[in-house]
Design a protein around this motif. Structure first.
Motif, PDB file in Angstrom:
ATOM      1  N   ILE A 182      35.472  13.578   4.343  1.00  0.00           N
ATOM      2  CA  ILE A 182      36.650  12.730   4.528  1.00  0.00           C
ATOM      3  C   ILE A 182      36.697  12.135   5.926  1.00  0.00           C
ATOM      4  O   ILE A 182      37.092  10.979   6.127  1.00  0.00           O
ATOM      5  N   ASN A 183      36.259  12.891   6.928  1.00  0.00           N
ATOM      6  CA  ASN A 183      36.457  12.515   8.327  1.00  0.00           C
ATOM      7  C   ASN A 183      35.304  11.738   8.949  1.00  0.00           C
ATOM      8  O   ASN A 183      35.449  11.200  10.050  1.00  0.00           O
ATOM      9  N   LEU A 208      31.685   7.837   0.979  1.00  0.00           N
ATOM     10  CA  LEU A 208      32.746   6.842   0.838  1.00  0.00           C
ATOM     11  C   LEU A 208      34.105   7.491   1.074  1.00  0.00           C
ATOM     12  O   LEU A 208      34.686   8.083   0.156  1.00  0.00           O
ATOM     13  N   PRO A 209      34.634   7.422   2.286  1.00  0.00           N
ATOM     14  CA  PRO A 209      35.991   7.931   2.511  1.00  0.00           C
ATOM     15  C   PRO A 209      37.005   6.970   1.896  1.00  0.00           C
ATOM     16  O   PRO A 209      37.073   5.793   2.269  1.00  0.00           O
ATOM     17  N   ILE A 210      37.792   7.478   0.955  1.00  0.00           N
ATOM     18  CA  ILE A 210      38.745   6.623   0.251  1.00  0.00           C
ATOM     19  C   ILE A 210      40.118   6.638   0.932  1.00  0.00           C
ATOM     20  O   ILE A 210      40.786   5.621   1.040  1.00  0.00           O
ATOM     21  N   SER A 211      40.533   7.830   1.368  1.00  0.00           N
ATOM     22  CA  SER A 211      41.816   7.965   2.047  1.00  0.00           C
ATOM     23  C   SER A 211      41.736   9.162   2.982  1.00  0.00           C
ATOM     24  O   SER A 211      40.672   9.776   3.138  1.00  0.00           O
ATOM     25  N   SER A 212      42.848   9.513   3.581  1.00  0.00           N
ATOM     26  CA  SER A 212      42.864  10.657   4.490  1.00  0.00           C
ATOM     27  C   SER A 212      42.754  11.991   3.755  1.00  0.00           C
ATOM     28  O   SER A 212      42.578  13.038   4.387  1.00  0.00           O
ATOM     29  N   THR A 213      42.851  11.967   2.419  1.00  0.00           N
ATOM     30  CA  THR A 213      42.763  13.214   1.637  1.00  0.00           C
ATOM     31  C   THR A 213      41.688  13.174   0.569  1.00  0.00           C
ATOM     32  O   THR A 213      41.495  14.160  -0.141  1.00  0.00           O
ATOM     33  N   PRO A 289      44.264  17.771  -0.105  1.00  0.00           N
ATOM     34  CA  PRO A 289      45.608  17.293   0.238  1.00  0.00           C
ATOM     35  C   PRO A 289      46.215  17.965   1.460  1.00  0.00           C
ATOM     36  O   PRO A 289      47.126  17.415   2.079  1.00  0.00           O
ATOM     37  N   ASN A 290      45.715  19.173   1.782  1.00  0.00           N
ATOM     38  CA  ASN A 290      46.226  19.883   2.961  1.00  0.00           C
ATOM     39  C   ASN A 290      45.166  20.864   3.431  1.00  0.00           C
ATOM     40  O   ASN A 290      44.100  20.986   2.819  1.00  0.00           O
ATOM     41  N   TRP A 295      39.195  20.663  -3.265  1.00  0.00           N
ATOM     42  CA  TRP A 295      38.561  20.653  -4.589  1.00  0.00           C
ATOM     43  C   TRP A 295      37.341  19.742  -4.528  1.00  0.00           C
ATOM     44  O   TRP A 295      37.443  18.545  -4.294  1.00  0.00           O
ATOM     45  N   ASN A 296      36.142  20.355  -4.729  1.00  0.00           N
ATOM     46  CA  ASN A 296      34.900  19.596  -4.850  1.00  0.00           C
ATOM     47  C   ASN A 296      34.538  19.489  -6.331  1.00  0.00           C
ATOM     48  O   ASN A 296      34.467  20.507  -7.038  1.00  0.00           O
TER      49      ASN A 296
END
Length: 811
Positions: A182-183, A208-213, A289-290, A295-296
């Protein structure tokens, strides 16, 4: 070999070209996390070897602080050694051997001398378990298609029955795929390759980072090359028409039915044996999400349209090339495998984590294989040879598994893990064996059969726990238990054998023919059976620090492989292994040099051996035997790794001076013709006493050496020559120990490579030669009885000399 998947190359270009342009626009952007299966820039790769972490204990621990005999193979090594299959791992792991066996192309593994290279078809259970992202894979040949986009491989040696479960009797191989990040932002890599035998290959991966989560990762690969085995011209080997007719009449056959052998019955064109034509793709997703949950999830698809490896005559007929055969059955292989893998991790508290690992796989395949290997030349269309086509009309394997792990995290006086596991398999297969006298269209059946197993199921349930007590700052004690329960069923399985009914036309059974008395077959075996048993495996281990940079451990552990059902509905017993081991791990030169050594003694009870056999009534099947008493193996293995800025080297040593079978009086195999007739109580027609023989695929001495050096060029680029070579002492290829034909003599096999990396680490180019000396290394053996009373041995071989070039980019 024609390019069947050119669309894959086009898709890769469309997907990854924008990324390459982005990298070109950002000249100062270096890859933050270059994808696995491609090398990391040297400046970023050079780090302390003791910083490598492994998950051998189902928690992330430093390799040098993990009291387990485990080999950790990095993505950089996988790439530079061109590791594309499980079989390619062998030279990187002490005591590991692998073969792709015969008519099914099943990958069979041997660890520390323990394995079973006749474990074929739907009955197969390995002694070395394979896992991908923690999910057990019953089919090693599709465990991780072409080792696509890997984050590393861990090979655990010795029984791993407590944490890793069934079929890890001799060890386990754990593949870790590269996960989305993600980062790290958008990055990726791509690689193309070309070489001899019309080799063409390409692979690529992108993060491909889609969002911050949420992030995704996509990886694709395709590799193909022509087969290694040429077709022999039958015209130069077949007898003249007059000689054929004389032989035919001398055999007392009907003169009115004589006809000359048609040379077109022998294959002389099309795809060759030993060809590769494989593709794989994986889509992975990460949702986090936190900080407490992640979840992979991934889906991987693998297709194989290559051909099986051919068994070659160890001594070719005069005038024939070694890499060739007189072939009357065209090679065919068609495999598909689709796999879903999922892992959820919850941090319940600061000191506890719950994980749920699940997987689902569907594997299907069809194939045909020239089992007679072209050893015997027919003297007429119905005499002088046996023509055998081993054909898998259909095979379908479905499996799924669930595992829950609850474990401690962080610093604890007692580190613990408890878990529960459930696995299920549902398999079916139809396998035909037409064997004709002379040629495949002789209208004279030697024997033929059809094995139809419409439903075979496996249910495996287990609960386990393991704890490590930190007795002091330097002493630790680990204990573990696992209870496993296995149930196997064969439902309506039938073996059909040729009835020799003179009123039925004697023609090879076709895939569309269902065997019955009307088509010339009787039921030879009724395979309905149910097997059920449970076992407790355990581990006890003590380890202690030796100064600041050393570790000493001693352990006693057990492994277990369930028994099961076999042809004729009889059962065979489970096998168990007790392993006594002492090991050391040291770090020198501020983490630049590591040295890991283990000495072991293994006591194996009820070792399972399987082989294709002939029953006293002439029908055939797959038979299992349990070796009585103790099969004993003892050895030492050592791994030395050195790494500094410009130099990297590895030495991998295995010494197995003791590898002795227990007692097995009645061992038989149709792969070895000419065995003595067997006693009636044996239940088979031919066998021999192999008690006390050496185990196969267990060379007394094996050493792998790898070295590479970076030369820094004036423009800032690097030129890196690399040497990789393996020496092995002689080794038997079967438990029969039948002499030189059943043995691979001592050999050396070496690879060379030269890689250029451009100054900004944006691209690299490489040239390589594998098997530089073009050595002929046997991986299996079998023999045919010849008309003059002699025997002709055949073997499958590692690939001949291959060479090629590669070009890779990071973006």
């Amino acid at each position: 070999m024609k390019l069947r998947y050119s669309a894959l190359y086009v898709a890769m270009a469309l997907v990854f070209a924008p990324g390459a342009l982005l990298a070109a626009d950002q000249q100062d952007a270096s890859p933050q996390n270059p994808s696995s299966q491609n090398p990391v820039p040297a400046e970023k790769k050079v780090k302390q070897l003791d910083a490598i972490e492994v998950s051998a204990t189902k928690r992330e621990t430093p390799l040098q602080k993990t009291p387990v005999a485990v080999s950790a193979i990095t993505p950089d090594t996988l790439d530079k050694e061109r590791v594309m299959t499980v079989q390619d791992l062998t030279k990187l792991v002490p005591g590991l051997q692998a073969t792709a066996q015969g008519d099914h192309g099943v990958v069979t593994l041997t660890m520390r001398g323990i394995g079973n290279d006749s474990a074929k078809t739907e009955y197969a259970d390995p002694e070395v378990a394979t896992f991908v992202d923690g999910v057990y894979s019953p089919r090693a040949e599709a465990a991780a298609g072409l080792l696509l986009d890997m984050d590393g491989v861990e090979v655990l040696r010795g029984p791993q029955g407590t944490l890793w479960g069934r079929n890890s009797t001799a060890g386990a191989i754990s593949f870790q795929t590269a996960k989305p990040d993600i980062n790290a932002g958008f990055y990726g890599n791509a690689q193309i390759e070309a070489g001899n035998y019309n080799l063409m290959g390409a692979r690529a991966a992108v993060n491909l980072p889609i969002s911050s989560t949420f992030a995704m990762r996509v990886a694709v690969v395709h590799t193909q090359h022509d087969g290694y085995v040429d077709y022999q011209n039958p015209a130069s080997q077949l007898p003249s028409v007059a000689q054929q007719q004389a032989t035919y009449l001398a055999a007392g056959l009907n003169p009115a039915k004589f006809r000359p052998i048609d040379p077109s019955l022998f294959v002389q064109g099309g795809d060759k044996y030993g060809a590769q034509d494989q593709s794989a793709a994986r889509v992975s997703a990460l949702w986090q999400p936190n900080d407490a949950f992640k979840w992979n999830l991934s889906y991987e698809y693998f297709i194989d349209r290559g051909t099986l490896n051919m068994s070659l005559m160890q001594t070719p007929r005069q005038g024939q090339k070694f890499w060739s055969a007189l072939i009357d059955t065209s090679p065919y292989l068609h495999r598909n495998s689709g796999t879903v893998r999922s892992r959820m991790d919850w941090n319940i508290s600061d000191g506890m984590q719950l994980s749920y690992i699940a997987g689902y796989n569907r594997f299907s395949g069809k194939s045909q294989f020239d089992q007679d290997s072209g050893v015997q030349v027919p003297t007429s269309f119905a005499t002088g040879a046996s023509s055998q086509n081993d054909r898998t009309n259909s095979s379908n394997y479905k499996s799924y598994s669930h595992e829950f792990d609850l474990k401690s995290v962080g610093q604890q006086t007692v580190d613990w893990i408890v878990g529960a596991y459930y696995g299920y398999e549902d398999n079916n297969i139809r396998f035909d064996i037409p064997i004709m006298n002379g040629t495949m269209v002789s209208e004279s059946v030697a024997w033929q059969g059809s094995f139809i197993q419409p439903k075979e199921t496996v249910k495996s349930t287990a609960v386990f726990g393991q704890a490590t007590w930190h007795m002091s700052d330097h002493w630790r004690f680990t204990g573990g238990l696992r209870w496993s329960d296995d149930v196997k069923k064969n439902i309506d399985g039938r073996g059909w054998g040729w009835a020799y009914d003179p009123t039925v036309p004697q023609v090879p059974i076709a895939p569309s023919t269902y065997p019955s008395p009307a088509t010339g077959f009787n039921i030879s075996t009724r395979n309905d059976a149910r097997y059920s048993d449970s076992r407790l495996t355990w581990l006890a281990r003590v380890d202690t620090d030796i100064g600041e940079h050393g570790l000493l451990y001693g352990s006693v552990s057990t492994g277990y492989k369930s028994g099961g059902t076999q042809d004729a509905g009889t059962l065979y017993k489970p096998e168990t292994l007790t392993n006594y081991e002492i090991g050391t791990k040291f770090v020198f030169l501020d983490g630049r040099l590591t040295w890991n050594t283990a000495a072991y003694y293994e006591d194996f009870k009820n070792f399972q051996l399987s082989a294709p056999i002939t029953y006293p009534d002439g029908n055939r099947g797959l038979g299992f035997n349990n070796v009585k008493g103790s099969t004993k193996v003892a050895g030492v293995e050592s791994e030395l790794a050195f790494q500094q800025k410009d130099d990297r080297a590895n030495l991998i040593l295995s010494v197995i001076p003791k590898k002795e079978l227990g007692t097995l009086l009645y061992a038989g195999s149709n792969d070895y013709q000419g065995l003595p007739r067997c006693a009636p109580q044996s239940g088979i027609s031919a066998c021999m006493d192999i008690s006390g023989n050496d185990l196969p695929h267990a060379p007394t001495f094996s050493l792998t050496a790898i070295y590479e050096h970076d030369f820094h060029l004036g423009n800032g680029g690097r030129l890196t020559p690399r040497f990789s070579g393996q020496y092995q002492s002689d080794q038997w290829l079967s438990t029969f120990n039948l002499g030189d034909g059943d043995k691979q003599k001592a050999y050396f096999r070496g690879d060379l490579a030269l890689r250029y990396t451009e100054p900004q680490d944006r691209w690299w180019a490489s040239a390589y030669v594998q098997n530089v000396t073009d050595g002929r290394v046997r991986t299996s053996a079998g023999r045919f009885a010849m008309p003059d009373g002699s025997f002709q041995y055949v073997s499958q071989y590692l690939a001949p000399r291959t060479f090629g070039v590669q070009l890779g980019v990071w973006f």
